[in-house]
Design an enzyme around this catalytic site. Sequence first.
Site, PDB file in Angstrom:
ATOM      1  CG  HIS A 109      19.213  46.899  57.823  1.00  0.00           C
ATOM      2  ND1 HIS A 109      19.077  47.553  56.693  1.00  0.00           N
ATOM      3  CD2 HIS A 109      19.837  45.523  58.618  1.00  0.00           C
ATOM      4  CE1 HIS A 109      21.020  46.223  56.232  1.00  0.00           C
ATOM      5  NE2 HIS A 109      20.711  45.500  57.366  1.00  0.00           N
ATOM      6  CB  THR A 176      19.539  45.490  47.917  1.00  0.00           C
ATOM      7  OG1 THR A 176      20.296  45.743  48.563  1.00  0.00           O
ATOM      8  CG2 THR A 176      19.246  44.066  47.858  1.00  0.00           C
ATOM      9  CG  ASN A 201      18.712  46.502  41.865  1.00  0.00           C
ATOM     10  OD1 ASN A 201      18.396  46.678  42.537  1.00  0.00           O
ATOM     11  ND2 ASN A 201      19.767  47.188  41.476  1.00  0.00           N
TER      12      ASN A 201
HETATM   13  N1  APR Z   1      12.844  49.784  41.564  1.00  0.00           N
HETATM   14  C1  APR Z   1      14.114  49.206  41.352  1.00  0.00           C
HETATM   15  N2  APR Z   1      15.455  48.567  41.992  1.00  0.00           N
HETATM   16  C2  APR Z   1      15.130  50.049  42.209  1.00  0.00           C
HETATM   17  C3  APR Z   1      14.545  51.021  41.857  1.00  0.00           C
HETATM   18  C4  APR Z   1      13.273  50.405  41.526  1.00  0.00           C
HETATM   19  N3  APR Z   1      12.127  51.385  41.427  1.00  0.00           N
HETATM   20  N4  APR Z   1      14.775  52.547  42.497  1.00  0.00           N
HETATM   21  C5  APR Z   1      16.926  52.285  42.779  1.00  0.00           C
HETATM   22  N5  APR Z   1      16.802  50.599  42.709  1.00  0.00           N
HETATM   23  C6  APR Z   1      17.687  49.923  42.898  1.00  0.00           C
HETATM   24  C7  APR Z   1      18.855  51.417  42.683  1.00  0.00           C
HETATM   25  O1  APR Z   1      19.658  50.489  41.629  1.00  0.00           O
HETATM   26  C8  APR Z   1      20.263  50.311  44.129  1.00  0.00           C
HETATM   27  O2  APR Z   1      20.883  48.988  43.016  1.00  0.00           O
HETATM   28  O3  APR Z   1      17.494  49.800  44.665  1.00  0.00           O
HETATM   29  C9  APR Z   1      19.405  49.806  45.460  1.00  0.00           C
HETATM   30  C10 APR Z   1      18.973  50.327  46.164  1.00  0.00           C
HETATM   31  O4  APR Z   1      20.564  51.081  46.994  1.00  0.00           O
HETATM   32  P1  APR Z   1      20.555  51.415  48.259  1.00  0.00           P
HETATM   33  O5  APR Z   1      20.538  53.617  48.109  1.00  0.00           O
HETATM   34  O6  APR Z   1      22.272  51.386  48.489  1.00  0.00           O
HETATM   35  O7  APR Z   1      19.461  50.352  49.108  1.00  0.00           O
HETATM   36  P2  APR Z   1      19.801  49.041  49.673  1.00  0.00           P
HETATM   37  O8  APR Z   1      20.806  48.773  48.850  1.00  0.00           O
HETATM   38  O9  APR Z   1      18.585  48.943  50.150  1.00  0.00           O
HETATM   39  O10 APR Z   1      21.186  49.583  51.390  1.00  0.00           O
HETATM   40  C11 APR Z   1      20.844  48.886  51.685  1.00  0.00           C
HETATM   41  O11 APR Z   1      22.420  50.419  53.718  1.00  0.00           O
HETATM   42  O12 APR Z   1      22.686  52.270  54.792  1.00  0.00           O
HETATM   43  C12 APR Z   1      22.288  50.504  54.649  1.00  0.00           C
HETATM   44  O13 APR Z   1      20.916  49.907  56.337  1.00  0.00           O
HETATM   45  C13 APR Z   1      20.444  50.978  55.049  1.00  0.00           C
HETATM   46  O14 APR Z   1      18.737  48.939  54.569  1.00  0.00           O
HETATM   47  C14 APR Z   1      20.290  49.907  54.367  1.00  0.00           C
HETATM   48  C15 APR Z   1      21.668  49.177  53.125  1.00  0.00           C
END
Ligand code: APR
Length: 233
Positions: A109, A176, A201
């Site tokens: 990204h 994620t 996760n």
């Molecule tokens: N350890 C492990 N997992 C965690 C932690 C932690 N300390 N804190 C949060 N999480 C998990 C949450 O439970 C969630 O499932 O990380 C995930 C974050 O999800 P999102 O906020 O949706 O982020 P992400 O999955 O990276 O988003 C994907 O969406 O907006 C776009 O481009 C942006 O790259 C991003 C993409």
Amino acid sequence: MDHIRNIVILTGAGISAESGLRTFRAEDGLWEDCRVEDVATPQAFRRDPELVQRFYDERRINVMAAEPNAAHHALARLDAEWKGKLLIVTQNIDDLHERAGARRVLHMHGEALSAWCTACDARHRWTGPLRDAPPCPACGAAALRPDIVWFGEMPYRMDEIYRALGVADLFVSIGTSGAVYPAAGFVQEARSHRVRTLELNLERSQGSQWFDETRLGPASELVPRWVEEILAA
Ligand code: APR
């Protein structure tokens, strides 16, 4: 664990949460503050470049103020010691994997610390603001944009990612939500090649049902433990 040679790892915002960088979809997530449509699409950039540049100027500052956490360091150790193929595909725009020492990192990204000239296509490492439209170091045009893949744009190096998934023995998804494609579809791609799949996760994600195994907890605990395990196997 049967013989594992080639590993693909996907990381998301959750791996950087314990470094103080906000995730997107938690209750205090970035998309609670402002809408994707206003700051993370090409249309938004055309409509209000100042707003978009300010959003990513702030991300850039936060990234530079953050430090890698135990999960980043554990993956960097795996990268250094793993004799087989390893690819860390990250959805994150921070450079915490690299600052922890990881080398085999692919930013699908884009990167907060990179500026992309829409006039000459050059990319430059960038740590300052872009809101005051600085000239491109290569061509001088005031045409630099964040080197970020916005919604509606094609993520980077997808063919390389699918090739790696095709020859992997293990696919590990870390931090994620499985909310955004194509990354959310990598587990299905892995399964179609009969690749073992593991999810680390904080909570169950939208893709948890597709993984052979899901471990729930903070990345700073789960990732170092998993790296110990895989290096000892
Ligand atoms: N350890 C492990 N997992 C965690 C932690 C932690 N300390 N804190 C949060 N999480 C998990 C949450 O439970 C969630 O499932 O990380 C995930 C974050 O999800 P999102 O906020 O949706 O982020 P992400 O999955 O990276 O988003 C994907 O969406 O907006 C776009 O481009 C942006 O790259 C991003 C993409």
